[in-house]
Design a protein around this motif. Structure first.
Motif, mmCIF file in Angstrom:
data_model
loop_
_atom_site.group_PDB
_atom_site.id
_atom_site.type_symbol
_atom_site.label_atom_id
_atom_site.label_comp_id
_atom_site.label_asym_id
_atom_site.label_seq_id
_atom_site.Cartn_x
_atom_site.Cartn_y
_atom_site.Cartn_z
ATOM 1 N N LEU A 104 0.850 -1.193 0.000
ATOM 2 C CA LEU A 104 0.000 0.000 0.000
ATOM 3 C C LEU A 104 0.880 1.235 0.000
ATOM 4 O O LEU A 104 1.794 1.352 0.826
ATOM 5 C CB LEU A 104 -0.912 0.008 1.221
ATOM 6 N N ILE A 105 0.595 2.164 -0.899
ATOM 7 C CA ILE A 105 1.421 3.359 -1.058
ATOM 8 C C ILE A 105 0.496 4.566 -1.080
ATOM 9 O O ILE A 105 -0.465 4.601 -1.869
ATOM 10 C CB ILE A 105 2.231 3.305 -2.368
ATOM 11 N N GLY A 106 0.773 5.562 -0.221
ATOM 12 C CA GLY A 106 -0.049 6.757 -0.244
ATOM 13 C C GLY A 106 -0.108 7.457 1.089
ATOM 14 O O GLY A 106 0.588 7.082 2.052
ATOM 15 N N PRO A 107 -0.968 8.465 1.186
ATOM 16 C CA PRO A 107 -1.088 9.246 2.431
ATOM 17 C C PRO A 107 -1.487 8.357 3.614
ATOM 18 O O PRO A 107 -2.240 7.396 3.463
ATOM 19 C CB PRO A 107 -2.178 10.272 2.102
ATOM 20 N N LYS A 120 -3.081 3.716 6.528
ATOM 21 C CA LYS A 120 -3.056 3.066 7.845
ATOM 22 C C LYS A 120 -4.354 2.336 8.185
ATOM 23 O O LYS A 120 -4.314 1.199 8.669
ATOM 24 C CB LYS A 120 -2.701 4.094 8.912
ATOM 25 N N PRO A 121 -5.544 2.939 7.961
ATOM 26 C CA PRO A 121 -6.764 2.184 8.290
ATOM 27 C C PRO A 121 -6.916 0.901 7.478
ATOM 28 O O PRO A 121 -7.297 -0.139 8.022
ATOM 29 C CB PRO A 121 -7.891 3.187 7.974
ATOM 30 N N PRO A 181 -0.096 -10.168 5.033
ATOM 31 C CA PRO A 181 1.175 -9.439 5.167
ATOM 32 C C PRO A 181 1.096 -8.139 4.350
ATOM 33 O O PRO A 181 0.892 -8.178 3.142
ATOM 34 C CB PRO A 181 2.217 -10.387 4.580
ATOM 35 N N VAL A 182 1.259 -6.991 4.998
ATOM 36 C CA VAL A 182 1.080 -5.696 4.341
ATOM 37 C C VAL A 182 2.366 -4.886 4.452
ATOM 38 O O VAL A 182 2.967 -4.782 5.528
ATOM 39 C CB VAL A 182 -0.090 -4.909 4.964
ATOM 40 N N LEU A 183 2.786 -4.303 3.331
ATOM 41 C CA LEU A 183 3.907 -3.363 3.282
ATOM 42 C C LEU A 183 3.330 -1.978 3.013
ATOM 43 O O LEU A 183 2.513 -1.817 2.104
ATOM 44 C CB LEU A 183 4.893 -3.750 2.170
ATOM 45 N N THR A 184 3.732 -0.972 3.772
ATOM 46 C CA THR A 184 3.188 0.382 3.603
ATOM 47 C C THR A 184 4.319 1.364 3.322
ATOM 48 O O THR A 184 5.410 1.270 3.909
ATOM 49 C CB THR A 184 2.414 0.828 4.848
#
Length: 590
Positions: free
Chosen positions: A397-400, A405-406, A417-420
């Protein structure tokens, strides 16, 4: 029971026996080779139970045409012509390898002519320079390597050399008749529908897939495909050329029209072809062979040894170039699998033999060579081929932060598994570390949609994810589609959600607790693959509400059989999430 029905029944039983025997014995030979061998056993050279009749000849011809159609369907003109295609790294080497392959085939033909082993160079050279995509594709699917760079290289080489062989056989068959110039001109006319389909593919795609009318009972997609095959075969016969060329071009046309939605039809068309029509061709080829004189002919044995040595030389020759692109083990695996000759070699030999261009001895030797290559080389490939890649797990996930985050917390609560990352530049800096592990990339925040599209393209090439979603305004939707990305348009999504709530106010889609208890799982567990939903015995408080198979959305029923790669949407109580995930997905290897 008439003799015709009896013969069809015998062929059907033999076709059923082939995969059963291979599964029971775990012999690593292509199923087409087993079908030919069983045809020999039950045909002229063996028990003589298969009697060739008009209906069997028609089914055999249609099976041959269907093979050529599937070859055409696997073609991707853009990947052949575009040297920077994402799925084919170092694509600039593709054409030199093809030229070397065909050049070695003709060099061997002239060498055999010099030693008086053969009397015609061009037909033998074309057959030696053919391949066997019917073997390549199932073998790569079995190993889970079709969508890898390694698998795409094998398929691209096989399809290109077979296209050359097919065109050469067509030209030879045309030149063998009176009025050859006219016939060759008429063959050129066969490509006119291909040009039309290329220029109108978007319009035809919308007309075919845009209305959502392809239901279980209508099967518009399959009916349309069968109509196109029949149309091209009829056109080929009207123009006086061979029907297999028409079937091949029909596959190319369908590939151009359906584009990325080809997977919607792929399983259905594979089942129809490999389940019924194609086995008729291979079993009939084997039943028509009379090998008793062949074993007594030293000339046939000499030809077989020469042809087998010739295809080994071609594979060794191209391996020197492949070694510049792949590790040693992968080079050996690729060269040995490409050394297999079967479908196009058998089909081309039959066409040339029936046209009296090659002799019966050459025809028999080429068939025996094809069978021997299919028995000898695939087991070597299985020993040296790469391991099946692990299923992709990660979501990027890429962005503000107020967007990312939510969503990330909801996904993490469901064991995803999440990469931010705050922006695409940060994601690109660490992209190489996660290459091959990311399933979905989502770039959020429509205020920076131009950068989202640029970053999405770059991450697509580095990570090779299954999907890249970009947050864009309404006017940029077509631009994202053209870039091969999935557009997320917030106003349209809100309207669709509102429409769903209006139709079903009690659906619970606005309930945050409901949202957090909904999961999307990819079917990777061997305990769920090829198993009906009703046989999984899911808990009563668990509901399967949707199944996505490639780009096709299925209505879940108890009788629905899950397949590897299906994405299922499930609603269940929060405490059951981990239990349900273990049923459908293979746990990560850590």
């Amino acid at each position: 029971m008439s003799n015709v029905i009896l013969s069809i029944l015998v062929v059907s039983i033999v076709a059923l026996m082939a995969p059963w025997i291979l599964l029971r014995t775990k012999v690593k030979i292509p199923i087409a080779a087993a079908e030919i061998l069983l045809g020999v056993v039950f045909g002229k050279s063996g028990l003589g139970w298969i009697q060739i009749s008009g209906p069997i000849s028609f089914l055999s011809l249609f099976g041959l045409s269907y093979i050529m159609f599937l070859y055409g369907l696997e073609t991707n003109l853009d990947s052949w012509l575009n040297q920077d295609h994402a799925q084919l790294q170092h694509a600039r080497w593709l054409w030199p390898i093809i030229v070397l392959w065909i050049g070695l085939g003709f060099a061997e033909g002239f060498l055999l002519l010099t030693f008086h082993v053969i009397h015609k160079v061009i037909p033998i050279s074309l057959l030696l320079a053919s391949s066997a995509p019917t073997v390549l594709l199932p073998t790569l699917k079995e190993r889970g390597l079709v969508n890898t760079n390694f698998g795409q290289w094998i398929l691209s080489i096989g399809l290109l050399v077979d296209f050359t062989t097919l065109m050469g056989v067509t030209a030879l068959a045309a030149l063998d008749h009176h009025g050859a110039i006219l016939r060759i001109f008429l063959v050129v006319l066969m490509f006119v529908p291909l040009v039309i389909a290329k220029s109108t593919s978007r319009f035809l795609h919308r007309a075919w897939f845009g209305n959502g009318q392809d239901t279980v009972t209508s099967q518009i997609g399959v009916r349309g495909v069968m109509m196109i095959i029949t149309l091209f075969i009829a056109l080929a016969e009207t123009l006086g050329t061979i029907t297999v060329l028409g079937a091949f071009l029909a596959g190319v046309v369908v590939s151009l029209i359906v584009g990325k939605d080809r997977e919607i039809l792929q399983d259905k068309l594979d089942a129809l072809g490999f389940g019924y029509f194609i086995p008729f061709f291979f079993v009939t080829v084997g039943s028509n062979l009379n090998l008793r004189p062949a074993w007594q002919s030293s000339h046939v044995l000499l030809l077989t040894a020469s042809f087998l040595l010739g295809i080994i030389v071609i594979s060794v020759g191209i391996s020197f170039l492949l070694a510049r692109l792949f590790p040693r083990r992968e080079t050996i695996a690729m060269a040995t699998l490409l050394a297999t000759r079967l479908s196009v070699t058998v089909a081309g030999s039959l066409i040339l033999f029936q046209a009296h261009i090659i002799s019966q001895s050459v025809y028999l030797a080429m068939i025996i060579t094809s069978i021997l290559s299919a028995v000898l080389f695939p087991p070597i490939f299985h020993r040296f081929s790469p391991q099946k890649p692990l299923p992709k797990q990660d979501i990027m996930l890429i962005g503000p932060a107020h967007w990312v985050k939510p969503i990330a917390s909801h996904l993490a609560a469901q064991d995803y598994p999440v990469l931010t990352y705050d922006n695409g530049s940060e994601a690109l800096a660490s992209a190489a570390i996660h290459a091959g592990t990311v399933r979905v990339v989502a770039l959020l925040g429509s205020a920076q949609w131009q950068k989202n599209i640029i970053w999405g393209n770059q991450l697509q090439h580095i990570l090779n994810p299954d999907h890249v979603i970009v947050d864009v305004p309404t006017e940029a939707r077509e631009q994202a589609n053209a870039a091969g990305l999935i557009p997320f348009v917030a106003p349209l999504a809100s309207m669709q959600l509102l429409e769903t709530l209006i139709r079903s106010p009690l659906s619970g889609l606005s309930d945050a607790n409901m949202w957090s208890s909904m999961m999307e799982l990819e079917v990777t567990s061997p305990y769920a693959i090829n198993v009906a939903l009703k046989d999984l015995k899911l808990p009563e408080d668990t509901l399967v509400i949707g199944i996505s198979r490639h780009r096709e959305h299925l209505i879940p029923r108890g009788s629905t059989v899950l397949r590897a790669g299906d994405v299922i949407t499930i609603v269940c109580p929060g405490p059951r999430r981990r239990e349900i995930r273990q049923i459908f997905e293979v746990p990560p290897p850590f």
